[in-house]
Design a protein around this motif. Structure first.
Motif, PDB file in Angstrom:
ATOM      1  N   CYS A   4       0.823  -1.217   0.000  1.00 19.56           N
ATOM      2  CA  CYS A   4       0.000   0.000   0.000  1.00 19.56           C
ATOM      3  C   CYS A   4       0.857   1.266   0.000  1.00 19.56           C
ATOM      4  N   HIS A  30      -2.517  -4.608  -7.579  1.00 17.08           N
ATOM      5  CA  HIS A  30      -2.756  -4.245  -6.174  1.00 17.08           C
ATOM      6  C   HIS A  30      -4.149  -3.630  -6.014  1.00 17.08           C
ATOM      7  N   CYS A  34      -7.100  -4.410  -3.283  1.00 15.19           N
ATOM      8  CA  CYS A  34      -7.073  -3.568  -2.089  1.00 15.19           C
ATOM      9  C   CYS A  34      -8.075  -2.415  -2.180  1.00 15.19           C
ATOM     10  N   CYS A  37      -6.692   1.155  -1.042  1.00 19.86           N
ATOM     11  CA  CYS A  37      -5.901   1.875  -2.040  1.00 19.86           C
ATOM     12  C   CYS A  37      -6.781   2.377  -3.185  1.00 19.86           C
TER      13      CYS A  37
ATOM     14  N   TRP B 118      -1.859  -0.039   5.038  1.00 16.64           N
ATOM     15  CA  TRP B 118      -2.580   1.047   5.675  1.00 16.64           C
ATOM     16  C   TRP B 118      -2.813   0.714   7.149  1.00 16.64           C
TER      17      TRP B 118
HETATM   18 ZN   LIG Z   1      -3.288  -1.244  -0.685  1.00 21.09          ZN
END
Ligand SMILES: [Zn+2]
Lengths: 86, 206
Positions: A4, A30, A34, A37, B118
């Motif tokens: 991330c 990604h 995710c 993100c 995160w």
């Molecule tokens: Zn991510």
């Protein structure tokens, strides 16, 4: 593997299409996995558009009045100078 | 070729401006200020942009005498504004030292854990379009404030990049930075705007 934080670091390059096809691929992979993100990229894009919308603003009446006032003054000065036969 | 009524009336306007006619200046100010302001805002923060446009108009009172009409009045006025903005940028350049080694804003960097995931993810999705968001006057004021608070080179990088249709080369020339440094400036400015909008959405505060 692209994490991330790595993605956050190159987010603007991704948005602006500055990454090569090879660099783009791991970002896209990604992003399919995710959600966080995806949100980040979406919000960063929105911020950029917001800035664009903001910078194309129109002047308010107050500014136009201030300009008029300054011009009147400058004109007066100029006329006086002209009359003095500069 | 269409010689428009507009060209006729522009010529008339120029004649009156040269004659130092107050009403003509009033007319010119309301016609041309929006465009001049848009040009200035590409280079500078909103309040400095307004200042520059005001100063330019005062200059025009004298300069109009030498205006030969080789370009249109609008083009001429825009050129005056752009030149003044560029001078201002050059003069202020030394003010900022951005750390080009760090790509992430410290505020954002804090939100990742040691596994580079995160820790504090972005919570809200900005659903509304930019135009809808801008209709919120408070957000608009907040954006104004944050844009003014950006280091000059970051703000200029952001505005110029958009203004020059993402032509990095032009922007690098004006700001006198390398292409890779421009990328850092852009990214850091955008992160700050992102963080600002997020806080605003979450708390309603600037
Ligand atoms: Zn991510």
């Amino acid at each position: 593997m692209l994490m991330c934080r790595d993605l956050a670091e190159i987010a603007s390059d991704y948005i602006d299409g500055e990454l090569s096809a090879r660099q783009n691929l791991p970002v896209k992979m990604h992003l399919t996995m995710c959600q966080d993100c995806r949100t980040f990229i979406g919000n960063l894009r929105a911020s950029t558009r917001l800035m664009q919308a903001h910078s194309s603003g129109h002047p308010d009446e107050e500014l136009l009045r201030r300009i008029d006032a300054r011009i009147s003054e400058a004109l007066k000065t100029r006329r006086t100078r002209d009359n003095d036969g500069e | 070729m269409v010689m428009s009524v507009r060209e006729d009336s522009e010529e008339r306007l120029i004649t009156l401006l040269k004659a130092q006619d107050d009403q003509a200046f009033h007319e010119a100010v309301s016609t041309y200020t929006p465009g001049m302001l848009a040009v200035a805002r590409f280079y500078l923060d909103p309040s400095t942009a307004e200042e520059v446009v005001q100063d330019c108009w005062v200059t025009v009172v004298d300069a109009i005498q030498k205006f030969e009409g080789r370009s249109g009045l609008k083009t001429w006025l825009h050129r005056i504004v752009a030149n003044r903005c560029k001078n201002k940028l050059r003069a202020g350049k030394r003010e900022v030292a951005t750390d080009f080694s760090e790509v992430l804003e410290p505020e954002l960097a804090k939100r990742f854990n040691s596994a580079r995931r995160w820790d504090v993810p972005p919570k809200l999705r900005f659903h509304e379009s930019a135009d809808t968001l801008m209709e919120n006057g408070a957000l608009s004021d907040c954006l104004d404030k944050h844009l003014s608070a950006l280091p000059e080179t970051q703000r200029s990088a952001l505005m110029l990049y958009e203004a020059h249709q993402h032509q990095s080369e032009d922007v690098c020339n004006i700001l006198d930075v390398s292409a890779s440094n421009l990328r850092v400036l852009l990214h850091r400015a955008r992160q700050k705007i992102f963080l600002m909008v997020e806080t605003f959405q979450e708390t309603g505060e600037c």
